[in-house]
Structures are given as structure tokens and as C-alpha cells.
Design a protein around this motif. Structure first.
Motif, PDB file in Angstrom:
ATOM      1  N   ILE A 165      -4.217   0.065  -5.746  1.00 25.12           N
ATOM      2  CA  ILE A 165      -4.882   0.973  -4.803  1.00 25.12           C
ATOM      3  C   ILE A 165      -3.917   2.072  -4.378  1.00 25.12           C
ATOM      4  CG2 ILE A 165      -5.840   1.144  -2.457  1.00 25.12           C
ATOM      5  CD1 ILE A 165      -6.917  -1.777  -2.956  1.00 25.12           C
ATOM      6  N   SER A 166      -2.712   1.671  -4.037  1.00 32.55           N
ATOM      7  CA  SER A 166      -1.692   2.624  -3.619  1.00 32.55           C
ATOM      8  C   SER A 166      -1.362   3.607  -4.728  1.00 32.55           C
ATOM      9  CB  SER A 166      -0.429   1.867  -3.197  1.00 32.55           C
ATOM     10  OG  SER A 166       0.589   2.750  -2.836  1.00 32.55           O
ATOM     11  N   ALA A 167      -1.269   3.133  -5.961  1.00 29.61           N
ATOM     12  CA  ALA A 167      -0.968   3.999  -7.096  1.00 29.61           C
ATOM     13  C   ALA A 167      -2.030   5.083  -7.230  1.00 29.61           C
ATOM     14  CB  ALA A 167      -0.872   3.179  -8.380  1.00 29.61           C
ATOM     15  N   PHE A 168      -3.293   4.690  -7.101  1.00 27.83           N
ATOM     16  CA  PHE A 168      -4.373   5.668  -7.219  1.00 27.83           C
ATOM     17  C   PHE A 168      -4.311   6.684  -6.083  1.00 27.83           C
ATOM     18  CE2 PHE A 168      -8.479   7.590  -6.966  1.00 27.83           C
ATOM     19  CZ  PHE A 168      -8.850   7.747  -8.280  1.00 27.83           C
ATOM     20  N   ILE A 169      -4.059   6.212  -4.874  1.00 23.78           N
ATOM     21  CA  ILE A 169      -4.016   7.119  -3.722  1.00 23.78           C
ATOM     22  C   ILE A 169      -2.854   8.104  -3.836  1.00 23.78           C
ATOM     23  CG2 ILE A 169      -3.605   7.227  -1.229  1.00 23.78           C
ATOM     24  CD1 ILE A 169      -5.236   4.580  -1.043  1.00 23.78           C
ATOM     25  N   PHE A 170      -1.668   7.604  -4.152  1.00 18.37           N
ATOM     26  CA  PHE A 170      -0.506   8.488  -4.218  1.00 18.37           C
ATOM     27  C   PHE A 170      -0.575   9.454  -5.399  1.00 18.37           C
ATOM     28  CE2 PHE A 170       1.361   5.706  -1.100  1.00 18.37           C
ATOM     29  CZ  PHE A 170       2.221   6.534  -0.394  1.00 18.37           C
ATOM     30  N   LEU A 213       0.815  -1.212   0.000  1.00 21.36           N
ATOM     31  CA  LEU A 213       0.000   0.000   0.000  1.00 21.36           C
ATOM     32  C   LEU A 213       0.851   1.265   0.000  1.00 21.36           C
ATOM     33  CD1 LEU A 213      -2.884  -1.030   2.423  1.00 21.36           C
ATOM     34  CD2 LEU A 213      -3.042  -0.606  -0.048  1.00 21.36           C
ATOM     35  N   LEU A 214       2.144   1.129   0.205  1.00 23.19           N
ATOM     36  CA  LEU A 214       3.066   2.267   0.169  1.00 23.19           C
ATOM     37  C   LEU A 214       3.798   2.363  -1.168  1.00 23.19           C
ATOM     38  CD1 LEU A 214       4.626   1.822   3.714  1.00 23.19           C
ATOM     39  CD2 LEU A 214       2.789   3.376   3.037  1.00 23.19           C
ATOM     40  N   TYR A 215       3.582   1.411  -2.034  1.00 28.17           N
ATOM     41  CA  TYR A 215       4.325   1.318  -3.286  1.00 28.17           C
ATOM     42  C   TYR A 215       3.990   2.426  -4.277  1.00 28.17           C
ATOM     43  CZ  TYR A 215       7.279  -1.347  -6.449  1.00 28.17           C
ATOM     44  OH  TYR A 215       8.322  -1.748  -7.248  1.00 28.17           O
ATOM     45  N   GLY A 216       2.849   3.039  -4.119  1.00 31.53           N
ATOM     46  CA  GLY A 216       2.401   4.075  -5.053  1.00 31.53           C
ATOM     47  C   GLY A 216       3.318   5.277  -5.150  1.00 31.53           C
ATOM     48  N   MET A 217       4.173   5.466  -4.142  1.00 29.66           N
ATOM     49  CA  MET A 217       5.117   6.590  -4.203  1.00 29.66           C
ATOM     50  C   MET A 217       5.981   6.513  -5.453  1.00 29.66           C
ATOM     51  SD  MET A 217       6.469   9.290  -3.253  1.00 29.66           S
ATOM     52  CE  MET A 217       6.463   9.870  -1.599  1.00 29.66           C
ATOM     53  N   TRP A 218       6.327   5.304  -5.890  1.00 30.33           N
ATOM     54  CA  TRP A 218       7.187   5.157  -7.069  1.00 30.33           C
ATOM     55  C   TRP A 218       6.471   5.521  -8.364  1.00 30.33           C
ATOM     56  CZ3 TRP A 218       8.235   1.754  -2.961  1.00 30.33           C
ATOM     57  CH2 TRP A 218       9.529   1.843  -2.457  1.00 30.33           C
ATOM     58  N   PHE A 219       5.166   5.648  -8.312  1.00 26.24           N
ATOM     59  CA  PHE A 219       4.398   6.011  -9.503  1.00 26.24           C
ATOM     60  C   PHE A 219       3.992   7.487  -9.514  1.00 26.24           C
ATOM     61  CE2 PHE A 219       2.932   1.517  -8.546  1.00 26.24           C
ATOM     62  CZ  PHE A 219       3.851   0.931  -9.403  1.00 26.24           C
ATOM     63  N   MET A 220       4.318   8.223  -8.466  1.00 31.74           N
ATOM     64  CA  MET A 220       3.797   9.569  -8.261  1.00 31.74           C
ATOM     65  C   MET A 220       4.478  10.645  -9.099  1.00 31.74           C
ATOM     66  SD  MET A 220       3.241  11.303  -4.567  1.00 31.74           S
ATOM     67  CE  MET A 220       2.631  12.938  -4.338  1.00 31.74           C
ATOM     68  N   ALA A 222      -9.385  11.832 -10.444  1.00 30.24           N
ATOM     69  CA  ALA A 222      -9.615  10.574 -11.167  1.00 30.24           C
ATOM     70  C   ALA A 222      -8.589  10.358 -12.271  1.00 30.24           C
ATOM     71  CB  ALA A 222     -11.032  10.551 -11.743  1.00 30.24           C
ATOM     72  N   VAL A 223      -8.326  11.381 -13.065  1.00 26.75           N
ATOM     73  CA  VAL A 223      -7.380  11.236 -14.172  1.00 26.75           C
ATOM     74  C   VAL A 223      -5.961  11.033 -13.636  1.00 26.75           C
ATOM     75  CG1 VAL A 223      -6.344  12.406 -16.153  1.00 26.75           C
ATOM     76  CG2 VAL A 223      -8.817  12.469 -15.824  1.00 26.75           C
ATOM     77  N   ALA A 224      -5.585  11.808 -12.627  1.00 34.99           N
ATOM     78  CA  ALA A 224      -4.256  11.635 -12.029  1.00 34.99           C
ATOM     79  C   ALA A 224      -4.124  10.239 -11.415  1.00 34.99           C
ATOM     80  CB  ALA A 224      -4.002  12.708 -10.977  1.00 34.99           C
ATOM     81  N   GLY A 225      -5.170   9.792 -10.736  1.00 30.00           N
ATOM     82  CA  GLY A 225      -5.145   8.454 -10.143  1.00 30.00           C
ATOM     83  C   GLY A 225      -5.059   7.361 -11.198  1.00 30.00           C
ATOM     84  N   LEU A 226      -5.795   7.522 -12.276  1.00 28.39           N
ATOM     85  CA  LEU A 226      -5.730   6.541 -13.365  1.00 28.39           C
ATOM     86  C   LEU A 226      -4.356   6.535 -14.030  1.00 28.39           C
ATOM     87  CD1 LEU A 226      -9.258   6.928 -14.995  1.00 28.39           C
ATOM     88  CD2 LEU A 226      -8.399   5.006 -13.638  1.00 28.39           C
ATOM     89  N   ALA A 227      -3.709   7.698 -14.081  1.00 28.77           N
ATOM     90  CA  ALA A 227      -2.341   7.743 -14.617  1.00 28.77           C
ATOM     91  C   ALA A 227      -1.405   6.913 -13.733  1.00 28.77           C
ATOM     92  CB  ALA A 227      -1.854   9.185 -14.708  1.00 28.77           C
ATOM     93  N   GLY A 228      -1.611   6.986 -12.435  1.00 32.48           N
ATOM     94  CA  GLY A 228      -0.826   6.152 -11.520  1.00 32.48           C
ATOM     95  C   GLY A 228      -1.120   4.677 -11.707  1.00 32.48           C
ATOM     96  N   VAL A 229      -2.378   4.356 -11.923  1.00 31.13           N
ATOM     97  CA  VAL A 229      -2.758   2.962 -12.162  1.00 31.13           C
ATOM     98  C   VAL A 229      -2.117   2.465 -13.460  1.00 31.13           C
ATOM     99  CG1 VAL A 229      -4.715   1.438 -12.679  1.00 31.13           C
ATOM    100  CG2 VAL A 229      -4.873   3.085 -10.792  1.00 31.13           C
ATOM    101  N   MET A 230      -2.086   3.314 -14.473  1.00 30.95           N
ATOM    102  CA  MET A 230      -1.421   2.934 -15.731  1.00 30.95           C
ATOM    103  C   MET A 230       0.077   2.720 -15.501  1.00 30.95           C
ATOM    104  SD  MET A 230      -3.416   2.561 -18.329  1.00 30.95           S
ATOM    105  CE  MET A 230      -2.355   2.839 -19.742  1.00 30.95           C
ATOM    106  N   SER A 231       0.702   3.573 -14.689  1.00 33.56           N
ATOM    107  CA  SER A 231       2.115   3.391 -14.350  1.00 33.56           C
ATOM    108  C   SER A 231       2.319   2.062 -13.632  1.00 33.56           C
ATOM    109  CB  SER A 231       2.612   4.535 -13.461  1.00 33.56           C
ATOM    110  OG  SER A 231       2.628   5.743 -14.162  1.00 33.56           O
ATOM    111  N   CYS A 232       1.392   1.741 -12.751  1.00 28.03           N
ATOM    112  CA  CYS A 232       1.445   0.461 -12.029  1.00 28.03           C
ATOM    113  C   CYS A 232       1.317  -0.701 -13.009  1.00 28.03           C
ATOM    114  CB  CYS A 232       0.334   0.418 -10.988  1.00 28.03           C
ATOM    115  SG  CYS A 232       0.300  -1.073  -9.976  1.00 28.03           S
ATOM    116  N   LEU A 233       0.436  -0.573 -13.978  1.00 26.65           N
ATOM    117  CA  LEU A 233       0.271  -1.615 -14.991  1.00 26.65           C
ATOM    118  C   LEU A 233       1.555  -1.789 -15.798  1.00 26.65           C
ATOM    119  CD1 LEU A 233      -1.438  -3.635 -16.617  1.00 26.65           C
ATOM    120  CD2 LEU A 233      -2.211  -1.704 -18.013  1.00 26.65           C
ATOM    121  N   GLY A 234       2.176  -0.677 -16.186  1.00 22.45           N
ATOM    122  CA  GLY A 234       3.449  -0.761 -16.905  1.00 22.45           C
ATOM    123  C   GLY A 234       4.517  -1.443 -16.077  1.00 22.45           C
ATOM    124  N   SER A 235       4.555  -1.115 -14.799  1.00 21.42           N
ATOM    125  CA  SER A 235       5.511  -1.738 -13.878  1.00 21.42           C
ATOM    126  C   SER A 235       5.237  -3.240 -13.752  1.00 21.42           C
ATOM    127  CB  SER A 235       5.413  -1.062 -12.512  1.00 21.42           C
ATOM    128  OG  SER A 235       6.274  -1.663 -11.588  1.00 21.42           O
TER     129      SER A 235
END
Length: 189
Positions: free
Chosen positions: A150-155, A43-50, A111-124
Motif C-alpha cells: 500500500i505504501s509503495a503505491f502511495i509513495f 506504511l512509511l516504507y514506500g519512500m524506499w521505492f520512490m 496507476a503505472v507509477a504506483g504499480l512500478a512501486g509495487v513491483m519494486s516492493c515485490l523485488g524487495s
């Protein structure tokens, strides 16, 4: 779309470098909590996508997410995480960039910023599969990457959005880009 200025490039690279430094300390923290929260630390991993979404919300020009992500990954590679981290930086930045492009670089909301993080997570995740880092049973894969998503969207959505909104409220971002009332209103969407 507005033209890039030297200031835009400089600020974008500096944002990437600042995030590169933050990620170094985040990596130490992430390693420290591994024995305490072996699964929930995802849940802390999203920082790498921020970094990419944050930079785009700040500069709002095509290519910002990719350039910032590469700058952060470049610093990370330079301080010892290896060249492979550059591949991750490129893929994560490109994934975020593709999401912003899908919205024609005109949406700056949570929403768009969070989805961008989710896309980064998908690429990862796709790179993790390629490199063999995701060689887990299906249930473990779903838990690990579900928590990362979840973390990607939050961060990238919530935290990045509210940090940018706070910066804009102080008018410090006017030094980088003047905020029109229309742009400020779009933050609320």
C-alpha cells in the motif's frame, strides 16, 4: 524512443543522490517511530521505492528507474548501509523498469507509477526472503508486506505523480525535457 543525453544521465544520477540523502533521514525517522508504531510504520516504507518511478516520470527514458535506484543505493552504501543495499537498489530499480517496459515506456499516470512501486516492493520482498528477513508467520508476513505494498503505491504513484505534475506546471522540467501537450495530457490519464 529518444536518445539519452548527458543531461539525462546527470539529472537521473542527481535525482538518485537526492533521494539517497532523503532516505538517510527517512531511515532515522523510521527507526525513531518504531516503538511508537511498530507495525503501522510499514506504511512509511514506500519512500524506499520512490526513487526509480520518480526519476522515470521526470526523464521518461528506458533505464531511468534502474539508474536512479542504483545511484540512490550507491550513496546509501557509501554512507554506511553496506554493499547489500546496492543489491536492493538494483532489484528495486529493475522491477520498476520492467513494469515501465511492459507499458512500452509510454504511460506516465498514477496507476503505472504506483504499480512500478509495487513491483519494486515485490523485488524487495523476494530479496528479504532470500536473506532471511521475511522469516515470519504467514499472517505477520501478509500484514507487513501488505502495508508495504500500500505504501509503495502511495509513495510512487500518488506522491511521485503529483510532485512531477507540480514541477511540470511550474515549467521547471522544460529545462530537462520540453513537455509537449501530448505528454502533459498523458499525465492526466
Amino acid at each position: 524512443m529518444k536518445q539519452w543525453k548527458f543531461t539525462d544521465v546527470l539529472v537521473t544520477i542527481m535525482v538518485g543522490i537526492v533521494f539517497g540523502v532523503i532516505m538517510k533521514f527517512w531511515d532515522d525517522f523510521y527507526t525513531f517511530i518504531k516503538p511508537i508504531l511498530p507495525t503501522l510504520r510499514q506504511l512509511l516504507y514506500g519512500m524506499w521505492f520512490m526513487v526509480g518511478p520518480f526519476a522515470f516520470l521526470l526523464i521518461r527514458k528506458p533505464g531511468t528507474a534502474l539508474l536512479a535506484s542504483l545511484a540512490g543505493a550507491g550513496l546509501s552504501a557509501f554512507i554506511g548501509h553496506g554493499v547489500q543495499v546496492l543489491v536492493y537498489g538494483f532489484v528495486q530499480g529493475l522491477a520498476a523498469e520492467l513494469l515501465f517496459a511492459a507499458f512500452r515506456y509510454k504511460r506516465y499516470n498514477i496507476a503505472v507509477a504506483g504499480l512500478a512501486g509495487v513491483m519494486s516492493c515485490l523485488g524487495s520482498f523476494l530479496l528479504d526472503l532470500y536473506y532471511g528477513y521475511a522469516d515470519l508467520e504467514a499472517w505477520a508476513l501478509a500484514v507487513k508486506y501488505g502495508l508495504r505494498t500500500i505504501s509503495a503505491f502511495i509513495f510512487t504513484g500518488v506522491f511521485a505523480y503529483f510532485i512531477i505534475k507540480a514541477l511540470e506546471a511550474t515549467k521547471v522540467t522544460n529545462l530537462i525535457r520540453p513537455v509537449s501537450p501530448d505528454e502533459y495530457e498523458q499525465l492526466g490519464r
